[in-house]
Design an enzyme around this catalytic site. Structure first.
Site, PDB file in Angstrom:
ATOM      1  N   GLY A  27       7.106   3.785 -14.424  1.00 38.82           N
ATOM      2  CA  GLY A  27       6.101   4.746 -15.113  1.00 38.82           C
ATOM      3  C   GLY A  27       6.432   6.220 -14.398  1.00 38.82           C
ATOM      4  O   GLY A  27       6.490   7.150 -15.036  1.00 38.82           O
ATOM      5  N   ASP A 138       2.491  -1.174   0.062  1.00 43.68           N
ATOM      6  CA  ASP A 138       2.601  -1.523  -1.345  1.00 43.68           C
ATOM      7  C   ASP A 138       3.502  -2.762  -1.157  1.00 43.68           C
ATOM      8  O   ASP A 138       4.452  -2.637  -2.118  1.00 43.68           O
ATOM      9  CB  ASP A 138       3.120  -0.700  -2.199  1.00 43.68           C
TER      10      ASP A 138
END
Length: 416
Positions: A27, A138
């Site tokens: 993205g 993450d």
């Protein structure tokens, strides 16, 4: 090595790195296969022009500073970057191997002893990262690359300095990947501690051993509800008995009850030694196992693709969710579709490039040829960045083979 050809609008160079092909996209940006002046392969990450703004530059600059700060044999090395360029870019070590998510989905879960070896390797690497005052925040299967020299951790885009008072997220935003996110991180608790990476590593090892995550649902919002609910235990179905104590401790809802990374390393080591094997033997066996399967045929008879970044098409991407969104009632379990790792979240633009079919050719192009696109696919010269004064294009064996394969791919699609 699986790449796709450069698009006509793609740059040919970024900094001192020549771009040879596309590896994947997400993205926020595109990742290219590049090569340094000295012929060193690199993964070059570029922010998309459509998302370049002051905040994205700030986040990108933080990722660069993080990579400059950390080091270690299990961390993809920092090679160069320019956060102030018109197209901000970051180059890291290229790891020639699939990510853990793709490997498990292609070849199935790892045996228990190899899962323990992976846990010991990654826990030790994360411990070193924490010693340098950082959290990954993450960690997930898509951010573990299974290279020829063992697994390596990538993508520190959400990493945070543990004692930093500067936050790049809004006060009520939660950033990360829900399926591997610790409850306190999903709830927006700050400051976060090393326990968030312990939980994420536990979720990663659960996936490596079983092919599923602690909590799965049809939408990221539903996953957030499951993760933050203290009454919903993680799904440990299918976990080999010897791994249950380790994973249940790492996935504990209360951060204070989770083991330290040092304890994780020791527990993994004990599991391996209980099988009559030394830790070094298990590490070598893990690397051999993943390398053999990477180069061997898949169940469909094709070779499994090599993807560096980002997550594979069915691996959820990082999500930003405000706590107010978490108050939305989740549908009743009976109304939710059957959960599976492939139906968690629609990844949208984070799917990797489709690999070019066919194995790389072994033929070298004539001496003096450049890594160019066919004339029919190149944009007019005046639409490209001027090349006057640019360095001489390199001709390493890897670069020549890659360029030849990209030319062959274009030729195969030509109408003549």
């Amino acid at each position: 090595m699986q790449t796709t050809p450069l698009n006509p609008e793609d740059p040919l160079e970024l900094g001192d790195f020549e771009l040879l092909g596309r590896i994947g996209h997400g993205g926020m940006g595109q990742v290219f296969l590049g090569e340094s002046l000295g012929g060193e392969p690199a993964a070059v990450k570029v922010i998309k022009p459509s998302v370049v703004d002051s905040e994205s530059r700030l986040r990108f600059a933080q990722e660069i500073e993080v990579l400059k700060t950390i080091w270690g044999p299990r961390i993809a090395a920092f090679l160069g970057a320019d956060a102030d360029a018109e197209q901000p870019w970051l180059a890291t070590e290229y790891v020639d191997g699939p990510d853990l998510a793709r490997h498990v989905k292609t070849h199935g879960p790892l045996p228990p002893v190899l899962t323990a070896a992976l846990g010991a390797i990654l826990a030790e690497a994360l411990s070193a990262v924490h010693t340098q005052g950082l959290l990954h925040r993450d960690l997930k299967p898509a951010n573990i690359l299974l290279g020829p020299n063992g697994p390596k951790i990538i993508d520190f885009g959400l990493a945070a300095f543990t004692e930093s008072s500067v936050s790049l997220t809004a006060p009520h935003q939660v950033v990360g990947t829900p399926i591997c996110m610790a409850p306190e991180q999903a709830a927006g608790v700050k400051p976060l501690t090393a326990a968030v990476d312990v939980y994420a590593l536990g979720a990663l090892l659960l996936f490596a051993a079983t092919g599923h995550y602690p909590h799965e649902a049809a939408t990221p919002y539903m996953v957030f509800h499951l993760v933050t609910d203290p009454g919903t235990a993680p799904d440990l179905s299918g976990v080999p008995a010897e791994l249950v104590p380790l994973l249940s401790g790492m996935l504990a809802h209360d951060a204070e009850t989770r083991p330290s990374l040092t304890d994780v390393v020791q527990q993994c080591r004990s599991l391996i030694e209980a099988q009559g094997m030394k830790i070094a033997q298990a590490r070598r066996r893990l690397t051999t196992h993943t390398a053999d399967q990477r180069h061997g045929p898949t169940s469909a008879g094709a070779h499994s693709p090599t993807i560096l970044w980002p997550a594979p098409a069915n691996d959820p991407s990082a999500t930003e969710i405000a706590p107010v969104d978490l108050d939305t009632p989740a549908p009743a379990p009976a109304e939710a579709p059957p959960s599976s790792p492939t139906t968690l979240v629609d990844p949208g633009p984070s799917a990797p490039e489709t690999p070019v079919p066919g194995p790389p050719t072994q033929l070298d192009p004539p001496h003096g040829s450049r890594h160019e696109r066919p004339a029919s696919n190149r944009p007019p010269k005046d639409s490209r960045r001027p090349t006057a004064g640019a360095h001489t294009v390199r001709h390493s064996v890897q670069a020549r083979r890659t360029a030849e394969r990209l030319r062959s791919a274009y030729a195969a699609k030509a109408p003549f």
